[in-house]
Scaffold this active site. Structure first.
Site, PDB file in Angstrom:
ATOM      1  N   ASP A  88       0.877  -1.160   0.000  1.00  0.00           N
ATOM      2  CA  ASP A  88       0.000   0.000   0.000  1.00  0.00           C
ATOM      3  C   ASP A  88       0.919   1.216   0.000  1.00  0.00           C
ATOM      4  O   ASP A  88       1.339   1.718   1.041  1.00  0.00           O
ATOM      5  CB  ASP A  88      -0.891  -0.011   1.243  1.00  0.00           C
ATOM      6  CG  ASP A  88      -1.878   1.151   1.250  1.00  0.00           C
ATOM      7  OD1 ASP A  88      -1.650   2.133   0.515  1.00  0.00           O
ATOM      8  OD2 ASP A  88      -2.874   1.072   1.982  1.00  0.00           O
ATOM      9  N   SER A 142       2.196  -9.500  17.929  1.00  0.00           N
ATOM     10  CA  SER A 142       2.019 -10.636  17.025  1.00  0.00           C
ATOM     11  C   SER A 142       3.344 -11.361  16.848  1.00  0.00           C
ATOM     12  O   SER A 142       4.415 -10.803  17.054  1.00  0.00           O
ATOM     13  CB  SER A 142       1.522 -10.120  15.675  1.00  0.00           C
ATOM     14  OG  SER A 142       1.890 -10.987  14.637  1.00  0.00           O
ATOM     15  N   GLU A 173       1.676   2.936  12.895  1.00  0.00           N
ATOM     16  CA  GLU A 173       0.638   2.852  11.867  1.00  0.00           C
ATOM     17  C   GLU A 173      -0.485   2.073  12.513  1.00  0.00           C
ATOM     18  O   GLU A 173      -0.490   0.863  12.499  1.00  0.00           O
ATOM     19  CB  GLU A 173       1.187   2.159  10.618  1.00  0.00           C
ATOM     20  CG  GLU A 173       0.308   2.375   9.406  1.00  0.00           C
ATOM     21  CD  GLU A 173      -0.887   1.461   9.357  1.00  0.00           C
ATOM     22  OE1 GLU A 173      -1.931   1.777   9.997  1.00  0.00           O
ATOM     23  OE2 GLU A 173      -0.799   0.423   8.688  1.00  0.00           O
ATOM     24  N   GLU A 178     -10.553  -1.758  15.483  1.00  0.00           N
ATOM     25  CA  GLU A 178      -9.381  -2.415  16.070  1.00  0.00           C
ATOM     26  C   GLU A 178      -8.916  -1.726  17.337  1.00  0.00           C
ATOM     27  O   GLU A 178      -8.177  -2.313  18.116  1.00  0.00           O
ATOM     28  CB  GLU A 178      -8.156  -2.454  15.134  1.00  0.00           C
ATOM     29  CG  GLU A 178      -8.296  -3.372  13.980  1.00  0.00           C
ATOM     30  CD  GLU A 178      -6.993  -3.456  13.220  1.00  0.00           C
ATOM     31  OE1 GLU A 178      -6.447  -4.559  13.181  1.00  0.00           O
ATOM     32  OE2 GLU A 178      -6.515  -2.436  12.718  1.00  0.00           O
ATOM     33  N   HIS A 205      -5.451   0.183   1.148  1.00  0.00           N
ATOM     34  CA  HIS A 205      -6.038  -1.067   1.646  1.00  0.00           C
ATOM     35  C   HIS A 205      -7.167  -0.804   2.637  1.00  0.00           C
ATOM     36  O   HIS A 205      -7.905  -1.717   2.977  1.00  0.00           O
ATOM     37  CB  HIS A 205      -4.965  -1.974   2.252  1.00  0.00           C
ATOM     38  CG  HIS A 205      -4.490  -1.550   3.602  1.00  0.00           C
ATOM     39  ND1 HIS A 205      -3.622  -0.497   3.788  1.00  0.00           N
ATOM     40  CD2 HIS A 205      -4.760  -2.023   4.833  1.00  0.00           C
ATOM     41  CE1 HIS A 205      -3.379  -0.352   5.068  1.00  0.00           C
ATOM     42  NE2 HIS A 205      -4.048  -1.266   5.736  1.00  0.00           N
TER      43      HIS A 205
END
Lengths: 353, 530
Positions: free
Chosen positions: B211, B262, B304, B313, B470
């Site tokens: 992106d 993550s 970001e 989110e 995106h």
């Protein structure tokens, strides 16, 4: 771009933007939480896949004489479309089974279409639900996944066959064949794999390693095919067993022209041989678009081939030991070129997960 | 399923012109050893080997004889020619031994050492600090060991947890379903969610990196403002593959702390190491609220964090938490401002094709599938022609001062139709992002990215008029349940729009709206993003 459909995906299905795009950074539980929205989109995508849905419709509607007064089991019924086709074709009763909560929608849909008395919908695993009939005459199921076997429900269909199909009963569809072919895909391979060599000036090779082991589900253009297709595995649904789904099968790909080979692709064809006039459909690059597209396995090396030369090898597939739903796929190949300098062989491991 | 390739078409990472200087300063060249034909990856390792194995310290000799660059070149060629002649212990007691012009000619063709002699001074420093470095390394390795041990015990308890879950799942009782009188398994519904879990691990990160609107904006701001980053401590919240951290490292940040919850952090660590930033970027696995950072304050927070509809989110909560706990007074938030915009939406083709599809699917009625369309926010690109008015800003968030409480809000705005529409089909919502260079910078209330860019600032839009990102746009479709009412150009619509998190700690979001179209009517509806 060889795999030219990439932009179409968005316009074909404007409502199905996947939340996967934003799943980065979430743990597994969170990912699960967020995927509920995808259900709707997935059912829409499948229903709008005309090759798929029309083949089932034709196989059922053109064979009313087979369906008339029969008991039909629809394994993985989703929104209930195949069950309703079967009722329209004169079935005495249809049992639709699905694990997903989509079955609540199916119930509403069946009621709205006035078929509640003809269709029994059960939510749960095939192995655990109790059917109102001890035997069924016909099993219909749309069980196929990417690469035919990824996240497929074939195991469940085979369980249903062994448990419920009456002797002489029919399965719709009853034959599936996996094909392989090799393609020239330099530009797109550069975009998907080479991309990681230089990301804004940085070396992203750790991601490249992962990318090379992930088969890519995408649309391949017919003209990219360098070899003839080779049928590497055929499944007869009347006789196949779950053990047969872990297999190692040889292939032999005959080159049609001088070109480079960057990848081996796989697709499958489906047949309804029980029909009065057999109905088939293909998910290959030569056929009309389906949501299964094709599966692309990039090779690490580039093969330089000439017409009539042959690439041989083996395709190996087995469910992952820890997670049965994931597939461990291996492709080994050998290429004995007429000149030694072009000789190549290799072995690549992939994981669909 | 999750495998969407839609992003690759719109992306163009080739537009990197102008950054070559920044990205290609990798000047380490293989160096042939002074006393052997062994090739070393850099000067430093070659010199170390010379010191350790041949008891020859080029840097020391240079210093003792007080050699300038030309003299050092002569020294190197002299040594190489002596070694070539078989003398592994050349006499270097005096400058005069090699003070001849013939030693200006390289003994070894393409001798990379000759191009790296200017760097020898750095090496002097390293020599002097070897002990100190070694101690620092021990401390770092100890920290690394602690971290790995921590990870291992986390892993062990995770395995235990999942085994316990597995067992309790198997023990679960089969209960009769009162509706059908048949037995169903309670957990089946949850299990099927598993079915749709992420298909491709790389694809998510690939689509974000590709992106270009997103990634270029961060790159441009960081590289255009190197003076802001030089020698600063930077915190990257939700670092993913580490791209923003590496931009900061290239901009000469002193230390970048990259945090992500993550498992992608493992890849980030490898990537950072591969790119030689191992000693600048520290990758930490965990939630920002829970991990311990190696510093108490940071100068800059880069992140970001933007989700669909900006706040889906709820990652911004974590970024604001990090700001309140770690950002030094006067420190910088990157990006610095975001705005949310809304406009009426009219695209009867799109709406009709959807509705008519479910009204008759192969001859069957499937309208019950329609409810989702009106209950849920649809993330999809909106055609520019479907936007029926100039958009208005309904929220501006200055990231230096915004609070978590401000993320739940109700705002009143007005829009004026710029064309006649057949019917008000819904609303389209998107956000704009601004990167201002100081914590005191302000942006106009109705700031437009393209205007800000003309003034030399970095900004981007995710709206229908900009290149596709995106994030696409959020479409909120109105369930009229009655015949279409046409509305004329110039009609003012009063709009009340609210964002509300569904529940504490939830990432999902409700958007509630009320609107008044004057003669054309009124309406209210709620959509959720989940």
């Amino acid at each position: 771009m060889m795999n030219g459909s990439t932009n179409n995906t968005a316009t074909d299905t404007p409502w199905t933007s996947s939340s996967a795009d934003r799943m980065a950074g979430m743990d597994h539980a969170e990912v699960r939480y967020f995927t509920s929205y995808d259900h709707h989109g997935i059912h829409e995508e499948m229903l709008k896949d005309e090759v798929r849905t029309k083949s089932y419709r034709d196989a059922i509607y053109q064979n009313r004489h087979i369906f008339k007064d029969k008991v039909v089991l629809d394994v993985g019924c989703g929104t209930g479309i195949l069950s309703m086709f079967a009722v329209k074709a004169g079935a005495r009763h249809v049992i639709g089974v699905d694990m997903s909560s989509i079955i609540e929608k199916a119930r509403q849909i069946v009621a709205v279409n006035g078929m509640s008395s003809k269709i029994t919908l059960l939510q749960g695993k095939m192995e655990e639900v109790i059917l109102p009939f001890s035997k069924v005459d016909i099993i219909v199921s749309e069980w196929m996944g990417y690469f035919l076997l990824y996240e497929s429900m074939l195991d469940t269909v085979l369980y249903a066959r062994d448990q419920y199909l009456a002797p002489g009963g029919k399965i719709f569809p009853d034959k599936a064949t996996i094909y392989l072919a090799a393609i020239e895909d330099g530009e797109y391979k550069e975009d998907k794999i080479g991309f990681w060599d230089n990301v804004y000036g940085f070396n992203y090779s750790p991601m490249k390693e992962v990318a090379l082991t992930e088969p890519l589900v995408d649309t391949v253009e017919m003209k990219a095919l360098v070899t003839d297709p080779y049928p590497v595995l055929t499944l007869d649904l009347y006789t196949v067993t779950p053990a047969d789904l872990a297999f190692k099968a040889p292939f032999s790909l005959t080159c049609k022209r001088s070109d480079f080979i960057h990848a081996i692709i796989a697709w499958f064809d489906i047949s309804f041989t029980a029909c009065h006039k057999q109905i088939n459909f293909s998910t290959g690059p030569h056929a009309k678009y389906t949501h299964w597209k094709q599966t692309v396995f990039y090779l690490r090396d580039v093969l330089t081939v000439e017409g009539d030369e042959i690439v041989t090898g083996h395709l190996e597939n087995k469910p992952n030991e820890r997670n049965k739903r994931d597939l461990d796929i291996r492709i080994s190949y050998a290429f004995d070129a007429s000149d030694v300098a072009r000789h190549a062989e290799g072995r690549c491991a992939y994981k669909m997960c | 399923m999750a495998h969407s390739e839609s992003s690759s078409g719109i992306l163009d990472t080739a537009s990197d012109a102008g950054w070559e200087d920044v990205e290609s300063d990798d000047d380490s060249q293989p160096i042939v050893g002074l006393f052997s034909t062994t090739v070393y990856p850099d000067v430093h390792s070659m010199l170390k080997e010379s010191r350790d194995r041949h008891n020859f310290d080029l840097v020391k000799v240079k210093k003792e004889l007080d050699l300038d660059l030309i003299e050092t070149i002569k020294l190197v060629n002299y040594i190489r020619s002596q070694v070539k002649a078989g003398n592994l212990q050349p006499n270097v007691s005096s400058k005069s031994l090699f003070d001849e012009d013939l030693y200006l000619k390289p003994t070894l063709e393409d001798d990379a050492l000759l191009y790296n002699l200017e760097d020898l001074e750095d090496d002097v420093g390293t020599v002097g600090n070897t002990k100190q470095n070694a101690e620092k390394q021990v401390v770092e390795l100890q920290e690394e060991l602690d971290r790995l041990q921590g990870q291992f015990s986390e892993y062990r308890s995770a395995v235990q947890r999942s085994m316990t879950e597995q067992l309790s799942l198997e023990d679960e009782t089969v209960v009769p379903d009162p509706a059908t009188g048949l037995e169903t398994v309670d957990k089946a519904r949850e299990a099927d969610l598993d079915y749709f879990s992420s298909y491709s691990y790389n694809a998510i990160h690939e689509s974000m990196l590709k992106d270009a609107v997103r990634t270029d904006a961060y790159r441009d701001f960081i590289y255009d403002n190197k003076h802001l980053f030089k020698d600063k401590v930077v915190l990257d919240v939700g670092c993913g593959t580490g791209i923003l951290s590496m931009f900061c490292a290239k901009a000469e940040a002193k230390l970048v702390i990259a945090v992500d919850n993550s498992s992608i952090i493992e890849k980030a660590r490898e990537i950072v190491y591969e790119n030689g930033f191992g000693n600048v970027i520290r990758c930490i696995h965990g939630k920002i609220e829970e991990v311990s950072l190696p510093v108490s304050k940071v100068d800059i927070i880069v992140s970001e964090w933007m989700g669909y509809g900006l706040l889906f989110e709820a990652m911004l909560d974590s970024v604001l938490w990090a700001r309140d706990h770690y950002l030094t007074p006067g420190g910088l938030m990157v990006p610095s401002h975001v705005t949310l915009r809304i406009s009426p939406f009219a695209d009867s083709d799109l709406v009709c094709s959807q509705i008519s599809f479910w009204k008759s699917v192969y001859g069957f009625k499937m309208s019950s599938m329609l409810t989702n369309i009106y209950d849920e926010v649809l993330v999809s690109p909106a055609k520019p022609s479907s936007v029926a008015a100039d958009s208005v800003v309904f929220l501006q968030l200055p990231l230096h001062t915004a609070s978590v409480e401000e993320l739940t809000f109700v705002k009143d705005v007005e829009v004026t139709l710029t064309k006649d529409i057949h019917e008000l089909d819904g609303w389209v919502v998107w956000f704009d992002v601004f990167f201002m260079p100081s914590h005191t910078s302000l942006i106009p209330e109705d700031a437009v990215p393209s205007h800000m860019k003309r003034q030399g600032y970095v900004a981007f839009t995710t709206g229908p008029d900009g290149p596709e990102t995106h994030w696409q746009q959020c479409l909120l479709l109105i369930n009229h349940g009655k015949d279409a009412v046409a509305i004329k150009k110039g009609q003012v619509i009063k709009v009340q729009v609210g964002y509300r998190k569904k529940e504490e700690k939830s990432r999902s979001l409700d958007i509630e709206m009320q609107w008044d179209e004057g003669d054309a009517g009124k309406g209210s509806q709620r959509w959720s993003l989940q």
